[in-house]
Design a protein around this motif. Sequence first.
Motif, short mmCIF file in Angstrom:
data_model
loop_
_atom_site.label_atom_id
_atom_site.label_comp_id
_atom_site.label_asym_id
_atom_site.label_seq_id
_atom_site.Cartn_x
_atom_site.Cartn_y
_atom_site.Cartn_z
N SER A 1 9.73 2.71 -10.89
CA SER A 1 10.94 2.34 -10.16
C SER A 1 11.83 3.53 -9.80
CB SER A 1 11.77 1.34 -10.98
OG SER A 1 10.99 0.21 -11.27
N ARG A 2 12.17 4.35 -10.79
CA ARG A 2 13.10 5.45 -10.52
C ARG A 2 12.51 6.47 -9.56
NH1 ARG A 2 14.08 6.24 -16.36
NH2 ARG A 2 14.94 4.23 -16.89
N ALA A 3 11.21 6.73 -9.69
CA ALA A 3 10.55 7.70 -8.82
C ALA A 3 10.18 7.06 -7.47
CB ALA A 3 9.30 8.25 -9.49
N ARG A 4 10.29 5.74 -7.38
CA ARG A 4 9.94 5.00 -6.18
C ARG A 4 8.49 5.29 -5.75
NH1 ARG A 4 14.14 2.27 -3.99
NH2 ARG A 4 13.43 2.28 -1.84
N ILE A 5 7.60 5.08 -6.73
CA ILE A 5 6.17 5.21 -6.48
C ILE A 5 5.53 3.85 -6.71
CG2 ILE A 5 4.00 6.29 -7.19
CD1 ILE A 5 5.62 8.72 -8.09
N ALA A 6 4.79 3.38 -5.72
CA ALA A 6 4.08 2.10 -5.81
C ALA A 6 2.59 2.40 -5.78
CB ALA A 6 4.46 1.21 -4.64
N VAL A 7 1.88 1.94 -6.83
CA VAL A 7 0.44 2.19 -6.93
C VAL A 7 -0.30 0.88 -6.75
CG1 VAL A 7 -1.41 3.09 -8.39
CG2 VAL A 7 0.90 4.09 -8.55
N PHE A 8 -1.24 0.88 -5.82
CA PHE A 8 -2.10 -0.27 -5.58
C PHE A 8 -3.51 0.11 -6.00
CE2 PHE A 8 1.36 -0.84 -2.61
CZ PHE A 8 1.59 -2.20 -2.62
N VAL A 9 -4.12 -0.70 -6.86
CA VAL A 9 -5.52 -0.49 -7.23
C VAL A 9 -6.34 -1.36 -6.28
CG1 VAL A 9 -7.23 -0.62 -9.05
CG2 VAL A 9 -4.86 -0.02 -9.61
N MET A 10 -7.11 -0.70 -5.45
CA MET A 10 -7.81 -1.36 -4.36
C MET A 10 -9.27 -1.64 -4.74
SD MET A 10 -5.28 -1.15 -2.28
CE MET A 10 -5.57 -1.10 -0.53
N GLY A 11 -9.63 -2.91 -4.73
CA GLY A 11 -11.02 -3.27 -4.96
C GLY A 11 -11.88 -2.82 -3.79
N ASP A 12 -13.02 -2.23 -4.08
CA ASP A 12 -13.88 -1.69 -3.03
C ASP A 12 -14.28 -2.77 -2.02
OD1 ASP A 12 -13.74 0.74 -4.29
OD2 ASP A 12 -15.74 0.66 -5.16
N PHE A 13 -14.60 -3.96 -2.49
CA PHE A 13 -15.00 -5.03 -1.58
C PHE A 13 -13.81 -5.60 -0.84
CE2 PHE A 13 -15.40 -9.63 -0.85
CZ PHE A 13 -16.41 -9.61 0.10
N TRP A 14 -12.78 -6.04 -1.55
CA TRP A 14 -11.66 -6.77 -0.96
C TRP A 14 -10.83 -5.94 0.00
CZ3 TRP A 14 -12.00 -11.72 -1.15
CH2 TRP A 14 -12.67 -12.32 -2.22
N HIS A 15 -10.81 -4.62 -0.19
CA HIS A 15 -9.98 -3.77 0.66
C HIS A 15 -10.82 -2.83 1.52
CE1 HIS A 15 -6.36 -5.27 -1.29
NE2 HIS A 15 -7.10 -5.28 -2.38
N SER A 16 -12.12 -3.06 1.57
CA SER A 16 -13.04 -2.33 2.46
C SER A 16 -13.04 -0.83 2.22
CB SER A 16 -12.73 -2.63 3.93
OG SER A 16 -12.82 -4.01 4.17
N CYS A 17 -13.41 -0.44 1.00
CA CYS A 17 -13.53 0.99 0.67
C CYS A 17 -14.43 1.65 1.71
CB CYS A 17 -14.12 1.17 -0.73
SG CYS A 17 -14.52 2.88 -1.14
#
Length: 146
Positions: A57-73
């Motif tokens: 929150s304080r650093a304003r960093i948002a991390v998304f863990v992307m599934g290879d299939f669902w997010h088209s790696c």
Amino acid sequence: MTARPPASNELVRRQMSRQRRTGTEPETALRRELHRRGMRFRVDLSVGRSRPDVVFSRARIAVFVMGDFWHSCPVHGTRPKSNADWWATKLSANTARDERQRAELQADGWLVVWVWECEDPATAAANVDRLWRARTHRPGRDALGE
């Protein structure tokens, strides 16, 4: 998007119904590595119209863990042969949503990090740690003698 087509068989139906939205293996592996580094974060927190997997929150960093299939790696993403048109539309909509969320968060001053399922969790955590230290103006691990 059109209505979801029926599963091609019972096994596929059962597998798809058990897909988790949060707390997946790649996500927990990344969180474990971040925690091991002493980093503290929020999990599954709403940020605007998005819901990143890990939030600093304080650093304003948002991390998304992307599934290879669902997010088209681009390296490991696959496309099903059954119901191919429906899946092409679905996966394209997912990537469009991902890009929209990234743009909205960046416009709001957030740094968006995508970690792919196929990435090594320790390497991904080191990258997030480096970005967090840069955003919070904290010395790197080498400066701390670690």
